[in-house]
Write a protein that holds these residues in place. Structure first.
Motif, PDB file in Angstrom:
ATOM      1  N   GLY A  42       5.534 -16.647 -37.048  1.00 32.79           N
ATOM      2  CA  GLY A  42       4.799 -15.531 -36.661  1.00 32.79           C
ATOM      3  C   GLY A  42       6.258 -14.521 -36.411  1.00 32.79           C
ATOM      4  O   GLY A  42       5.603 -13.901 -35.815  1.00 32.79           O
ATOM      5  N   ASP A  43       6.909 -15.597 -37.078  1.00 29.72           N
ATOM      6  CA  ASP A  43       8.201 -14.265 -37.118  1.00 29.72           C
ATOM      7  C   ASP A  43       8.805 -14.061 -38.322  1.00 29.72           C
ATOM      8  O   ASP A  43       8.871 -14.340 -39.078  1.00 29.72           O
ATOM      9  CB  ASP A  43       9.938 -15.874 -36.482  1.00 29.72           C
ATOM     10  N   THR A  44       9.998 -13.069 -38.800  1.00 22.05           N
ATOM     11  CA  THR A  44       9.734 -11.965 -39.400  1.00 22.05           C
ATOM     12  C   THR A  44      11.199 -11.657 -38.999  1.00 22.05           C
ATOM     13  O   THR A  44      11.692 -11.575 -37.817  1.00 22.05           O
ATOM     14  CB  THR A  44       9.288 -11.240 -39.208  1.00 22.05           C
ATOM     15  N   PHE A  45      12.069 -11.430 -39.983  1.00 21.40           N
ATOM     16  CA  PHE A  45      13.117 -10.667 -40.733  1.00 21.40           C
ATOM     17  C   PHE A  45      12.686  -9.599 -40.015  1.00 21.40           C
ATOM     18  O   PHE A  45      12.752  -8.663 -40.872  1.00 21.40           O
ATOM     19  CB  PHE A  45      14.002 -10.737 -42.004  1.00 21.40           C
ATOM     20  N   ASN A  46      13.334  -9.108 -38.592  1.00 16.01           N
ATOM     21  CA  ASN A  46      13.151  -7.891 -37.672  1.00 16.01           C
ATOM     22  C   ASN A  46      14.557  -7.379 -37.491  1.00 16.01           C
ATOM     23  O   ASN A  46      14.709  -5.840 -36.748  1.00 16.01           O
ATOM     24  CB  ASN A  46      12.525  -8.369 -36.578  1.00 16.01           C
ATOM     25  N   ALA A  88      18.671  -9.043 -44.608  1.00 17.27           N
ATOM     26  CA  ALA A  88      17.697  -8.826 -42.823  1.00 17.27           C
ATOM     27  C   ALA A  88      17.867 -10.454 -42.786  1.00 17.27           C
ATOM     28  O   ALA A  88      18.241 -11.742 -42.878  1.00 17.27           O
ATOM     29  CB  ALA A  88      16.548  -8.653 -43.328  1.00 17.27           C
ATOM     30  N   LYS A  89      17.963 -10.162 -41.061  1.00 16.30           N
ATOM     31  CA  LYS A  89      18.488 -11.707 -40.544  1.00 16.30           C
ATOM     32  C   LYS A  89      16.880 -11.549 -39.091  1.00 16.30           C
ATOM     33  O   LYS A  89      16.427 -10.705 -38.706  1.00 16.30           O
ATOM     34  CB  LYS A  89      19.673 -11.243 -39.820  1.00 16.30           C
ATOM     35  N   HIS A  90      17.200 -12.966 -38.406  1.00  8.67           N
ATOM     36  CA  HIS A  90      16.420 -12.767 -37.328  1.00  8.67           C
ATOM     37  C   HIS A  90      16.974 -14.130 -36.243  1.00  8.67           C
ATOM     38  O   HIS A  90      17.699 -14.827 -36.889  1.00  8.67           O
ATOM     39  CB  HIS A  90      14.767 -14.034 -37.098  1.00  8.67           C
ATOM     40  N   SER A  91      16.897 -13.525 -34.977  1.00 11.49           N
ATOM     41  CA  SER A  91      17.756 -13.991 -33.825  1.00 11.49           C
ATOM     42  C   SER A  91      17.964 -14.431 -32.747  1.00 11.49           C
ATOM     43  O   SER A  91      15.360 -14.027 -32.353  1.00 11.49           O
ATOM     44  CB  SER A  91      19.011 -13.484 -33.507  1.00 11.49           C
ATOM     45  N   GLN A 141       9.483  -9.462 -43.452  1.00 10.43           N
ATOM     46  CA  GLN A 141       9.335 -11.054 -44.464  1.00 10.43           C
ATOM     47  C   GLN A 141       8.533 -11.802 -43.920  1.00 10.43           C
ATOM     48  O   GLN A 141       9.633 -12.541 -42.825  1.00 10.43           O
ATOM     49  CB  GLN A 141      10.058 -11.631 -45.309  1.00 10.43           C
ATOM     50  N   SER A 142       8.557 -12.763 -43.567  1.00  7.75           N
ATOM     51  CA  SER A 142       8.011 -14.093 -42.815  1.00  7.75           C
ATOM     52  C   SER A 142       9.794 -15.243 -43.149  1.00  7.75           C
ATOM     53  O   SER A 142      10.104 -15.099 -43.129  1.00  7.75           O
ATOM     54  CB  SER A 142       6.916 -15.375 -43.295  1.00  7.75           C
ATOM     55  N   HIS A 169      21.715 -17.775 -32.592  1.00  9.37           N
ATOM     56  CA  HIS A 169      20.980 -18.199 -33.447  1.00  9.37           C
ATOM     57  C   HIS A 169      20.775 -17.611 -34.669  1.00  9.37           C
ATOM     58  O   HIS A 169      19.572 -17.441 -34.042  1.00  9.37           O
ATOM     59  CB  HIS A 169      20.954 -19.580 -33.157  1.00  9.37           C
ATOM     60  N   CYS A 170      21.260 -17.328 -35.418  1.00 13.06           N
ATOM     61  CA  CYS A 170      20.597 -16.123 -36.339  1.00 13.06           C
ATOM     62  C   CYS A 170      20.405 -16.881 -37.831  1.00 13.06           C
ATOM     63  O   CYS A 170      20.695 -18.013 -38.542  1.00 13.06           O
ATOM     64  CB  CYS A 170      21.680 -15.483 -36.778  1.00 13.06           C
ATOM     65  N   VAL A 171      19.401 -16.650 -38.272  1.00 11.65           N
ATOM     66  CA  VAL A 171      19.204 -16.754 -39.807  1.00 11.65           C
ATOM     67  C   VAL A 171      18.794 -15.674 -40.787  1.00 11.65           C
ATOM     68  O   VAL A 171      18.414 -14.576 -40.095  1.00 11.65           O
ATOM     69  CB  VAL A 171      17.461 -18.088 -40.098  1.00 11.65           C
ATOM     70  N   PHE A 172      18.933 -15.823 -42.175  1.00  8.29           N
ATOM     71  CA  PHE A 172      19.460 -14.780 -43.262  1.00  8.29           C
ATOM     72  C   PHE A 172      18.663 -14.609 -44.471  1.00  8.29           C
ATOM     73  O   PHE A 172      18.215 -16.506 -44.961  1.00  8.29           O
ATOM     74  CB  PHE A 172      20.326 -14.809 -43.468  1.00  8.29           C
TER      75      PHE A 172
END
Length: 144
Positions: free
Chosen positions: A65-69, A52-55, A79-80, A42-45
């Motif tokens: 504590g999550d970043t677009f890594n 950039a995204k985070h999965s 970024q957070s 499940h991904c956010v952009f």
């Protein structure tokens, strides 16, 4: 007697064909895949699908504590994730909806994305507000 044997054979062939067709349909159907999101995630952009995204593989009660890594060099990288989600994609292979909430610990429901679906550029009233993700089995809630 020959007619009964023919009927049994026909029933066996039809049964086998139905079983194979059903099995083939299951094997041929791919996991639900949303754009730019690996199977099962499940991904956010940060912005659109080209940013950039985070999965996420599981629910997350707090994005702080999550970043677009993923997507080094793309807009938003590093970024957070908290309060910075503009687009989302669901590639669940277990039929889970992605439910996003304002505030941590599943505060106020914000929006959801069905398996195999996505939303690029949420309506402005829903952008930059997501703070947690809860994976849920199929619901009656209207999702993207």
């Amino acid at each position: 007697m020959a007619l009964a044997r023919t009927r049994k054979r026909l029933a066996a062939v039809v049964g086998l064909a139905v079983t194979m067709a059903a099995g083939g349909a299951v094997l041929a159907s791919p996991a639900s895949a949303g754009p730019n999101c690996a199977s099962g995630y499940h991904c956010v952009f940060y912005l659109g699908f080209d940013s950039a995204k985070h999965s996420y593989f599981n629910s997350d009660t707090n994005f702080s504590g999550d970043t677009f890594n993923q997507g080094s060099g793309l807009s938003g990288y590093g970024q957070s994730v908290n309060d910075n989600v503009v687009s989302a994609s669901n590639s669940s292979n277990s039929n889970y909806e992605s439910h996003y909430y304002v505030n941590s610990n599943y505060g106020t429901f914000l929006f959801c994305v069905n398996p195999g679906s996505s939303v690029e550029y949420l309506p402005s009233s829903k952008q930059n507000l997501a703070s947690s993700l809860r994976l849920r089995g199929r619901t009656t809630i209207s999702c993207y």
